[in-house]
Enzyme design. Structure first.
Site, mmCIF file in Angstrom:
data_model
loop_
_atom_site.group_PDB
_atom_site.id
_atom_site.type_symbol
_atom_site.label_atom_id
_atom_site.label_comp_id
_atom_site.label_asym_id
_atom_site.label_seq_id
_atom_site.Cartn_x
_atom_site.Cartn_y
_atom_site.Cartn_z
ATOM 1 N N GLU A 37 0.866 -1.171 0.000
ATOM 2 C CA GLU A 37 0.000 0.000 0.000
ATOM 3 C C GLU A 37 0.907 1.226 0.000
ATOM 4 O O GLU A 37 1.810 1.320 0.839
ATOM 5 C CB GLU A 37 -0.898 0.011 1.256
ATOM 6 C CG GLU A 37 -1.803 1.227 1.232
ATOM 7 C CD GLU A 37 -2.752 1.347 2.427
ATOM 8 O OE1 GLU A 37 -2.741 0.457 3.299
ATOM 9 O OE2 GLU A 37 -3.485 2.347 2.458
ATOM 10 N N ARG A 264 5.562 -12.603 9.841
ATOM 11 C CA ARG A 264 6.191 -11.302 9.616
ATOM 12 C C ARG A 264 7.579 -11.290 10.216
ATOM 13 O O ARG A 264 7.810 -11.878 11.270
ATOM 14 C CB ARG A 264 5.426 -10.197 10.356
ATOM 15 C CG ARG A 264 4.064 -9.910 9.903
ATOM 16 C CD ARG A 264 3.450 -8.871 10.834
ATOM 17 N NE ARG A 264 3.867 -7.523 10.479
ATOM 18 C CZ ARG A 264 3.286 -6.830 9.510
ATOM 19 N NH1 ARG A 264 2.278 -7.318 8.847
ATOM 20 N NH2 ARG A 264 3.700 -5.613 9.230
ATOM 21 N N LYS A 274 4.359 0.572 9.500
ATOM 22 C CA LYS A 274 4.356 1.847 8.779
ATOM 23 C C LYS A 274 3.759 2.962 9.620
ATOM 24 O O LYS A 274 4.184 4.100 9.505
ATOM 25 C CB LYS A 274 3.607 1.693 7.456
ATOM 26 C CG LYS A 274 4.549 1.326 6.331
ATOM 27 C CD LYS A 274 3.861 1.390 4.990
ATOM 28 C CE LYS A 274 3.112 0.127 4.721
ATOM 29 N NZ LYS A 274 2.534 0.055 3.386
HETATM 30 P P1 ATP Z 1 2.743 -2.316 8.016
HETATM 31 O O1 ATP Z 1 2.181 -3.147 9.095
HETATM 32 O O2 ATP Z 1 4.184 -1.974 8.181
HETATM 33 O O3 ATP Z 1 1.912 -1.128 7.674
HETATM 34 P P2 ATP Z 1 1.535 -3.636 5.841
HETATM 35 O O4 ATP Z 1 1.367 -5.091 5.828
HETATM 36 O O5 ATP Z 1 0.342 -2.836 6.107
HETATM 37 O O6 ATP Z 1 2.749 -3.274 6.761
HETATM 38 P P3 ATP Z 1 1.729 -3.407 3.037
HETATM 39 O O7 ATP Z 1 2.167 -2.270 2.207
HETATM 40 O O8 ATP Z 1 0.316 -3.827 2.990
HETATM 41 O O9 ATP Z 1 2.169 -3.090 4.498
HETATM 42 O O10 ATP Z 1 2.675 -4.665 2.778
HETATM 43 C C1 ATP Z 1 2.947 -5.175 1.507
HETATM 44 C C2 ATP Z 1 3.339 -6.613 1.658
HETATM 45 O O11 ATP Z 1 4.470 -6.741 2.503
HETATM 46 C C3 ATP Z 1 2.214 -7.433 2.278
HETATM 47 O O12 ATP Z 1 2.073 -8.622 1.547
HETATM 48 C C4 ATP Z 1 2.691 -7.689 3.674
HETATM 49 O O13 ATP Z 1 2.200 -8.917 4.141
HETATM 50 C C5 ATP Z 1 4.219 -7.691 3.521
HETATM 51 N N1 ATP Z 1 4.847 -7.273 4.770
HETATM 52 C C6 ATP Z 1 4.630 -6.139 5.456
HETATM 53 N N2 ATP Z 1 5.342 -6.127 6.596
HETATM 54 C C7 ATP Z 1 6.043 -7.285 6.633
HETATM 55 C C8 ATP Z 1 6.958 -7.869 7.566
HETATM 56 N N3 ATP Z 1 7.318 -7.241 8.688
HETATM 57 N N4 ATP Z 1 7.486 -9.085 7.269
HETATM 58 C C9 ATP Z 1 7.151 -9.711 6.137
HETATM 59 N N5 ATP Z 1 6.288 -9.223 5.220
HETATM 60 C C10 ATP Z 1 5.735 -8.023 5.456
HETATM 61 MG MG MG Z 2 -1.256 -4.094 4.560
#
Ligand code: ATP
Ligand code: MG
Length: 566
Positions: A37, A264, A274
């Site tokens: 995102e 994660r 984020k």
């Molecule tokens: P955050 O919790 O930091 O906002 P998010 O999952 O909302 O992270 P996205 O932009 O939706 O952020 O993430 C894009 C991809 O990266 C998703 O498939 C998510 O599962 C993966 N991702 C995000 N954070 C991690 C992490 N700490 N370890 C592994 N994969 C991750």
């Molecule tokens: Mg997300």
């Protein structure tokens, strides 16, 4: 090609893919996607997902799409869209012509939502957000049906079209899936599919829409439209999988990707969310998203991490369903190993102390040759000007010192790295008794060889005073002083664990002259001090170097070299 060509890469997801291929599923195709995102910069956790998705595509001769999951216009913007593309490329991955936006599918998503309505599987609900929460029930109490659940198809289609036309206020109505308010899985209790966001300007679609689809609805359909075979996501989506499957089954979508969840990455002494990273930037706890203390890809790059070191890290931590809480030292070791192989060696004095070689002729400059890498001859040599006035490290001199102090003491000898053995004859102090200069002599017979009959134990680094480049060196420490700042059990906010000493700036360092032309992003090992990288910001009045990481066993290594020389 199958994944077992490289056995170290095997993980449970690759095993599932192997089984699917063996069973002839998906016509032998493997298609993944990385779906960020654009509401912030990518961080080290995202790197894990990027390496996994793009790595699988590479190894299975498949494809990996970059897809922006851009359904929330309030928090997303073009700066983030661009930064994400830059960072994925920098990590060494390429999506070719497969760059997509969930917003590309808004029209199709709208049509599919209408189709759900026609199939009696979605309805417009007029409950307020508070009422919806209340009707939803809890983990132990089933939810209650909305009074609007049995609206006719025609009424629903009409209201939904009017939602799109902008007739209703934000929050006045939502479109919901019609599933089961008593489901033990809260995600199945008639989740929202569309909400009203009037007046929002979307970075891709502008003001074309005032209703926006929710993540759960958008994600599975985007995957299906793109022909994804394996939809890899983090464990918090495990409970959403029934919903992912429900949408695709209910709509009888031709392509039904398989969702697989993994844990994660959590990195100690930092935060990888984020929301928190945004707070750190917006509240000024760090300079920006690319502050070298940030666990963002941009921050790591500016700090001096290499793409290879981050890929290696992602490889080492593996992919499983169990907790993935990793020590910072694992990441640091990866970059150390990479830079140890690739970074040219240089000498830099962080806390300069002047040395005058009294028996060295004034005005003379001798060009000594020094290898760029102790183990790799192909990296060549560079010239080091040797002159009467030098700088050494303040720490490398003691007037009086215990026997085990192997560096310079009053009346003692030490080797200058790549140069001669010197002896300290006199110490000059200012009126406050501070040492300001050493008067030394050098032994001209000791260039790259030991003096006869004398054992010189220490080797120290130095630079020629007249030739030295004055530079600013920034030494970084962990951003937090608690291993899990966001999950500390002391009840304190994660900000309470910020490390006040995470940045130490040294403004009057002296570097060997060959560093005068160092280019932004170039890496070096400053002997005994660590790996450094030239900061890309050109606005400084002198060169700025960021310390990527310290040297492990720096003393052990110098002593080893000393042993080999004698
Ligand atoms: P955050 O919790 O930091 O906002 P998010 O999952 O909302 O992270 P996205 O932009 O939706 O952020 O993430 C894009 C991809 O990266 C998703 O498939 C998510 O599962 C993966 N991702 C995000 N954070 C991690 C992490 N700490 N370890 C592994 N994969 C991750
Ligand atoms: Mg997300």
């Amino acid at each position: 090609m199958s994944a077992d060509d490289n056995s170290t890469r095997t993980n449970f997801i690759r095993n599932i893919i192997d089984e699917d291929l063996a069973a002839g599923r998906n016509g032998g195709r493997v298609a993944t996607r990385f779906p960020p995102e654009p509401n912030g910069y990518l961080h080290i956790g995202h790197a894990k997902s990027i390496c996994l998705n793009f790595g699988i595509a590479q190894d299975y001769n498949g494809t990996c799409n970059l897809r922006f999951d851009d359904t929330n216009p309030h928090k997303e913007n073009v700066e983030f869209v661009e930064a994400i593309q830059r960072d994925v490329h920098w990590l060494g991955y390429d999506w070719g012509d497969r760059l997509y936006y969930a917003s590309d599918y808004f029209e199709q998503l709208y049509e599919l939502a209408c189709e759900l309505i026609r199939r009696g599987k979605a309805y417009v609900c007029d409950l307020s957000p508070e009422q919806i929460r209340d009707y939803r029930g809890t983990l132990t109490r089933p939810g209650k049906d909305s009074p609007y659940r049995d609206r006719s198809v025609d009424e629903n289609l009409d209201l939904f079209a009017r939602m799109r036309a902008g007739e209703f206020e934000d929050g006045a109505r939502i479109l919901r899936a019609r599933i089961d308010m008593a489901s033990p899985n809260m995600n199945m209790r008639d989740p929202a599919i569309y909400r009203i966001r009037r007046g929002a300007v979307h970075h891709q679609t502008g003001e074309a829409w005032c209703i926006y689809p929710m993540y759960d609805f958008t994600h599975c359909i985007s995957d299906s439209i793109e022909g994804i075979t394996h939809s890899l996501c983090t464990l918090e989506f495990e409970d959403h999988r029934p919903l992912y499957d429900w949408f695709l089954d209910t709509l009888e979508m031709e392509c039904h990707p398989r969702q697989i969840e993994f844990s994660r990455l959590e990195l100690q002494y930092t935060v990888t969310s984020k929301r928190r990273l945004t707070e750190l930037v917006e509240e000024g706890h760090v300079e920006d998203w690319d502050d070298p203390r940030m666990p963002t890809i941009a921050g790591l790059r500016r700090r001096g991490y290499t793409p290879a070191s981050i890929r290696d890290f992602c490889e080492r931590i593996g992919v499983t369903k169990s907790e993935n809480n990793v020590e910072m030292g694992v990441l640091e070791n990866c970059v150390r190993e990479d830079l140890n192989r690739t970074a040219p060696r240089r000498m830099a004095v962080l806390h300069p102390l002047k040395v005058v070689i009294e028996n060295y002729p004034e005005g003379e400059v001798e060009e000594l040759e020094a290898p760029n890498h102790p183990q790799d001859e192909t990296m060549g040599t560079r010239r080091l000007p040797f002159t009467r006035e030098l700088y050494i490290e303040q720490d490398d001199f003691r007037e009086q010192a215990p026997r085990k102090f192997k560096r310079l003491v009053s009346g003692g000898e030490v080797r200058l790295r790549n140069a001669y053995v010197i002896r300290c004859e006199r110490v000059i102090k200012d009126s406050r008794g501070e040492i300001v200069e050493l008067r030394c002599s050098y032994d001209p017979d000791t260039l790259s060889k030991n003096p006869e009959g004398r054992k010189v134990k220490g080797v120290i680094h130095w630079v020629s005073a007249a030739h030295a480049v004055e530079a600013e060196l920034r030494l970084y420490d962990r951003l937090f002083n608690h291993p899990s700042p966001a999950a500390a059990r002391d009840g304190a906010d994660y900000r309470a664990h910020l490390n006040p000493d995470s940045l130490l700036t040294l403004t009057h360092c002296r570097l060997e002259s060959s560093l005068a032309n160092a280019q932004p992003g170039e890496h070096f090992q400053f002997e005994r001090q660590g790996y450094f990288c030239v900061d890309p910001d050109h606005s400084h009045d002198r060169p700025v170097f960021n310390r990527t990481v310290t040297l492990r066993d720096s003393w052990a290594r110098i002593e080893q070299q000393q042993k080999e020389a004698s």
